[in-house]
Enzyme design. Sequence first.
Site, PDB file in Angstrom:
ATOM      1  N   HIS A 104       1.013  -1.266   0.059  1.00  0.00           N
ATOM      2  CA  HIS A 104      -0.165   0.133  -0.365  1.00  0.00           C
ATOM      3  C   HIS A 104       1.156   1.511   0.072  1.00  0.00           C
ATOM      4  CE1 HIS A 104      -3.965   2.370   0.825  1.00  0.00           C
ATOM      5  NE2 HIS A 104      -3.131   2.581   1.333  1.00  0.00           N
ATOM      6  N   HIS A 161     -10.686   3.179  -0.951  1.00  0.00           N
ATOM      7  CA  HIS A 161     -10.711   2.475   0.525  1.00  0.00           C
ATOM      8  C   HIS A 161     -11.076   1.118   0.280  1.00  0.00           C
ATOM      9  CE1 HIS A 161     -10.253   4.681   4.785  1.00  0.00           C
ATOM     10  NE2 HIS A 161      -8.794   3.984   4.037  1.00  0.00           N
ATOM     11  N   ASN A 162     -11.344  -0.034  -0.355  1.00  0.00           N
ATOM     12  CA  ASN A 162     -12.000  -0.665  -0.613  1.00  0.00           C
ATOM     13  C   ASN A 162     -12.095  -1.648   0.289  1.00  0.00           C
ATOM     14  OD1 ASN A 162     -11.604  -0.028  -3.242  1.00  0.00           O
ATOM     15  ND2 ASN A 162     -10.005  -1.608  -3.832  1.00  0.00           N
ATOM     16  N   GLN A 174     -10.541   2.196  10.789  1.00  0.00           N
ATOM     17  CA  GLN A 174     -10.382   3.655  11.788  1.00  0.00           C
ATOM     18  C   GLN A 174     -12.501   3.964  11.524  1.00  0.00           C
ATOM     19  OE1 GLN A 174      -9.388   3.680   9.080  1.00  0.00           O
ATOM     20  NE2 GLN A 174      -6.851   3.610   8.788  1.00  0.00           N
ATOM     21  N   ASP A 176      -0.462  14.941   5.356  1.00  0.00           N
ATOM     22  CA  ASP A 176      -1.209  13.872   5.900  1.00  0.00           C
ATOM     23  C   ASP A 176      -1.217  13.093   6.994  1.00  0.00           C
ATOM     24  OD1 ASP A 176      -3.722  11.960   5.540  1.00  0.00           O
ATOM     25  OD2 ASP A 176      -2.378  12.694   3.823  1.00  0.00           O
ATOM     26  N   SER A 211      -5.057   6.715  13.147  1.00  0.00           N
ATOM     27  CA  SER A 211      -6.513   7.153  13.616  1.00  0.00           C
ATOM     28  C   SER A 211      -6.851   8.272  12.681  1.00  0.00           C
ATOM     29  CB  SER A 211      -5.800   7.945  14.957  1.00  0.00           C
ATOM     30  OG  SER A 211      -5.889   6.654  16.135  1.00  0.00           O
ATOM     31  N   GLN A 212      -7.609   9.224  12.128  1.00  0.00           N
ATOM     32  CA  GLN A 212      -7.595  10.011  11.268  1.00  0.00           C
ATOM     33  C   GLN A 212      -7.465  11.509  12.094  1.00  0.00           C
ATOM     34  OE1 GLN A 212      -9.616   9.016   7.629  1.00  0.00           O
ATOM     35  NE2 GLN A 212      -8.036   7.448   8.465  1.00  0.00           N
ATOM     36  N   ASN A 226      -3.420   5.774  -7.092  1.00  0.00           N
ATOM     37  CA  ASN A 226      -3.758   5.432  -6.384  1.00  0.00           C
ATOM     38  C   ASN A 226      -3.459   3.720  -6.584  1.00  0.00           C
ATOM     39  OD1 ASN A 226      -5.935   3.776  -4.269  1.00  0.00           O
ATOM     40  ND2 ASN A 226      -3.479   3.891  -3.122  1.00  0.00           N
ATOM     41  N   SER A 254      -4.263  -0.071  -5.818  1.00  0.00           N
ATOM     42  CA  SER A 254      -4.950  -1.034  -4.578  1.00  0.00           C
ATOM     43  C   SER A 254      -4.746  -2.719  -5.357  1.00  0.00           C
ATOM     44  CB  SER A 254      -6.854  -0.917  -4.097  1.00  0.00           C
ATOM     45  OG  SER A 254      -6.849  -1.858  -3.632  1.00  0.00           O
TER      46      SER A 254
END
Lengths: 742, 236
Positions: free
Chosen positions: A45, A91-92, A239, A267, A312-313, A532, A534
Site C-alpha cells: 500500500h 478504500h476497498n 478507523q 496528512d 487514527s483519522q 493510487n 490497490s
Amino acid sequence: MSTVDAALLDRHGLIPDEYQRIVAALGREPSLTELGIFSVMWSEHCSYKSSRVHLRTLPTEGPRVLQGPGENAGAVDIGDGLAAVFKIESHNHPSFIEPYQGAATGVGGIIRDIFTMGARPIALMNSLRFGPMNGTHGARTRRIVEGVVAGIAGYGNSIGIPTVGGEISFEEPYTGNPLVNVFCLGIAKADALVKARAEGAGNPVYYVGAKTGRDGIHGATMASAEFDEKSAEKRPAVQVGDPFMEKLLLEACLELMKGDAHIGVQDMGAAGLTCATSEMGARSGSGIEIDVMHVPQRESGMSPYEIMLSESQERMLLVVKKGREREVEEIFEKWDLHAAQVGFVTDDGLLRVKDHGTVVAEIPNTALVDGAPVYHRPMARPAYLADVQHLDAAALPPVHAQEGLFRILSSPTVANKRWVYRQYDHMVRTNTIVLAGMGAAVVRVKGTSRALAMSVDGNGRYCYLDPRRGAMLAVAEAARNVACAGGHPIGATNCLNFGNPERPEIMWQFAEAVQGIGDACRALDLPITGGNVSLYNETDGTAIYPTPVLGVVGLIEDASRTVTRVFRGEGDVIVLFGETFDELGGTEFLKIIHGLVKGQPPGLDLRKERALIALLVRAAGIGLIRSAHDCSDGGIAVTLAECAFDTGGIGCQVDLTEVRGADATLFSESASRAIVTAAAQDAPTLLQIAAEAGVPARLIGRVGGSRLRISVGGRVQIDCDVRDAERQWSTAFNSYFRRQAS
Amino acid sequence: MKFAVIVFPGSNCDHDAYHATKHVLGQDAEFVWHKDTTLKGADVVILPGGFSYGDYLRTGAIAQFSPVMTAVREFAGSGGPILGICNGFQVLCEAKLLPGALLRNKDLKFHCEHVGVRVEQTSTPFTNRASAGQVLKLPIAHGEGNYFADQVTLEQLESSGRVIFRYCDNGGRIADEANPNGSLNGIAGICNDRRNVVGLMPHPERACESALGSEDGLVLFDSVVASLASSGALMA
C-alpha cells in the site's frame, strides 16, 4: 532485540528476504518499533513495490501540469492564476469490513490529500463496485451498498463538500470485495501550492488534529493482503471518521496556508505518523526527530510502536518556520484545535523516534521510502482469456428490441441512481452547474468565467476480457464524458484495483492495463498527475475483475456554454458522431440479455477518439450543440433513452443505419461515439465542423413528441412512451431497497 | 444594508449565504464568528446551514450556548430580522427562538434535491415580496428536517398564520407525496410570534442564480431588503 522469528515477520507481512534488507539498511537488527515502521512503509500500500516499475511508464508531464505524482495530490493550471488539485484513492478493504466507516474515512482521507496542498476542496466523486444486489449474497450486498453510500454521504455532507457525481456498477466478482474509489478536487492559487517537505534543520514539527488512538494499527498492511472468512475479525483495523474534526482541520490549515509561516504539510493517512515523518524527510533529504510523549493520545499506556503505526483519522503533520510558533498555534486555537510540537527537522536524514528521551527507532528516511523493495514480479497471460474472448454474436438468439431496452434500463448498473445521489449533498458551495445524474459533473470556478467538468470511469468487464484495451477504453470514456459537457480534458488521475500481484496472471493484467492507460493518455495528451494502487483485492482466492478507474478533469472556458445529456426542445436535430460497429463483446446487452461475459471489448482507434473529443469541445464552445451524451453502456438505444429522460417526457424519432441486425445496431458499445442535438438551422454547420474534424457524423433524427421511436434501416424496433421507459429506469434501483422505505 | 452571516465551526453554507447576499444581491455582508459577542452592526442576521458543532449529539443542540447567540437573542428581541436556513433553523429551535423541533427524516435518509415550497404567508420580512400561494423551487439538503411540535403549539402556529412555507408538488398542492421528510402539516418553515425570526429547511441561498437551476430563493432576500428599506434602516 533478536527474537525476530517467522511468525513475527508473518504478522508484519514481511518475507525473510525483506527482513535481511532491513538488517542491511540498519547495519543491525531492528527493534520491534523499527520492525513495525519498516513493515508499514514497505507494505504494498505504501511502497508500491509490485507496481512501481510499471507506473513509471505513465505519462505525467504536460504544459499544464503544476504537480505530478509524488506529492499528496496532482495539480494542473486552469488559468486565472489558479490550479485544480485532484486525486483518486481507494478504500476497498475497509469498506468491505465496515461499510459506513470504511467509506467515510476514505472520503476523509482524499479530502485531506487535497487541502494539504493548500487547495480548497470543492467537489467529491466516487466510483463504486459491488456484487449483485439479488441472489445468494444479495442481502449482504444491499447492506454494504447502504452502508457505503451512507458513509460517503455522512462525511461529505457534514464537512460541506458536494458529492457531484460518480459511477456504480454491479458484477459478481465484487461480491466479496467491493470497490470504493473516491475522488476529490480542490482549487488553489497556482503559485502557492503547498508541498509535503521537511526543510530547514531546527524547524519545529507540529502535530494537529485528532488524538492518536489504537485504531487502524496495521491498516496499510491489511490493505496489502487477501481476505478470507476471518476478515470480519479485522474490524479494529478500520478507523472511525470524524468529519467535524476534519472540517476544523481544513479551515485552520487553509487559514495557515494563506500566510507564510509553514514549510510543508502532510496528512497522516495510511501508516500514520510513520509515513508522514519519513516521507516528508525523504523528499527533502532531511531528518525528523520526534518524541512520542508529545503526541496527543486518546488512551493511556500506548507504546511507541502503537503511536507510530496508528491510523487514527483527521491528523496532520506540519513543519513551520522557527520563530513563528505562536502565530501557528493561534490559528489552531481559533478553531479549538490543539497544535502540539512533537519534534523538529534535522539534517542527518534520519527518522529518530524517542520515548521520553530514549531513542526507540532510528532509521534513514531513504531506507524507508526510496529503499523499499522494488519487484519485477513474474507475469503470465491468463489461460481464461482464450475461452472468454471467443464470441459468436451471429449465433445469439434474436431479441425483441424494446423488451431488451427495458431490461437493460432496469439493470442496476444502468438504472437511475437517484436513490444514491439524493443522499449526497451535491449542491453545497453553490458551484454545481450540472446537477448529479445529468452527465459529467460540472462545477463552476467562482471569480472566473470557467468551469471544470469531471468524470470517473472504469469498466471491469472490458478489462477482464482484455485488460489493455479495457483500460484504454476507460481513459477514452472518461475523457469523452467531460468533452460531452464541453470540457477540454487537461489532466487525469487513476485508481488501479487488482487482485494479488504475486500471481503472475494478475500481474500480467496489471501491466497490460497500465500499458493501455499510458497509450491512451499519450494519444489524448492527458497527463496522469497521481493516483493510487490497490492490490490484493481477493476474497477466498477469487480476484475481482481487473479494474482501473480513471478520473479525468476537463476545462470549460465559458461556464455558460456547459452542455448536459438531456434533449432541450422539440424540433432539434439529432446527430450521431462516430460509427457503430458489430461490437457486442463485453456489453451490458450481452450480460443482461444473454447472461454472457464474453468476446472482445469494443475496438478503439485513439486518433478517432482524439478527433471526437476535440470536436465536442469546439462545438460546445461555440454554442452549437444543445445536448451531448456519450454513447457507451447499453449502446445507442440506452443513450437515446437517457437523452429523453428528465425532460418531462420529450421523445424523439430516429432511424439508424443497420449494422448486422437490430441488436448489434442498437446495443453495440462501439467507442468514440456521442449523440448530440442542435437547433435545426445549425445542422449544416455542425456537420461541416464534424467533417473538418474528420469525425463521421450523420443526422439520425429529430427531438419531439412523447414517444421514443427508434428504427433500424427503416424498420421500427422501439416505439414506446418516454414516460414508460423512464418509469422502468427510475424505479429499478429503488426497488432493491423498497422494503425499508416507510 | 448589511447582512451578518453567523459562522459556527461546522457551518458549511456560510460561504453560500455570503455569496448570495454579497455577490448576487450586491448588499454588504460580513461573517460573524461564533465566539464574537456583537453582530458588527448588521441589519439582518442569517444563521446558515451546516453542522454547527458537528451535531453528533442533536442538530443545533450545542450551538444555542455559543457566545454569539446572546447577541442573536438580543437582536431578535429588538425586532431585527433573522433567517435560519436548514441547520440555522435547527439552531433557532434549539435556542427556543422558534417553537418545535426537527426530527430525523421519516425514511431516515439524507435528502438533497429540488422540491416545491409554497409561500403561505407574506407578512414577514422575508416573504413580503412573494405572493401568497406562490410555489418556489428550492433545494433541500438535510437528514433532520422532519418538523415536529406538540398539538397545542401546532394549532397555535396554524391559527396565528406562523406557518410560512409548506412542501408542495409542482402545482402547489400539499400532499404526502410532496413531503420529503414527514414534517407535520407539510411544514417547511415557520416564524416566531413577532414574525421577525423565520426558519426554514430549504436553501434559498442555493437558488439565487439561473446557472444553479433556480432563482426562486431570491425573493426571500429581496423581501428583507425591501422590508428594511421601507422601515428606514437604510437611512441609518
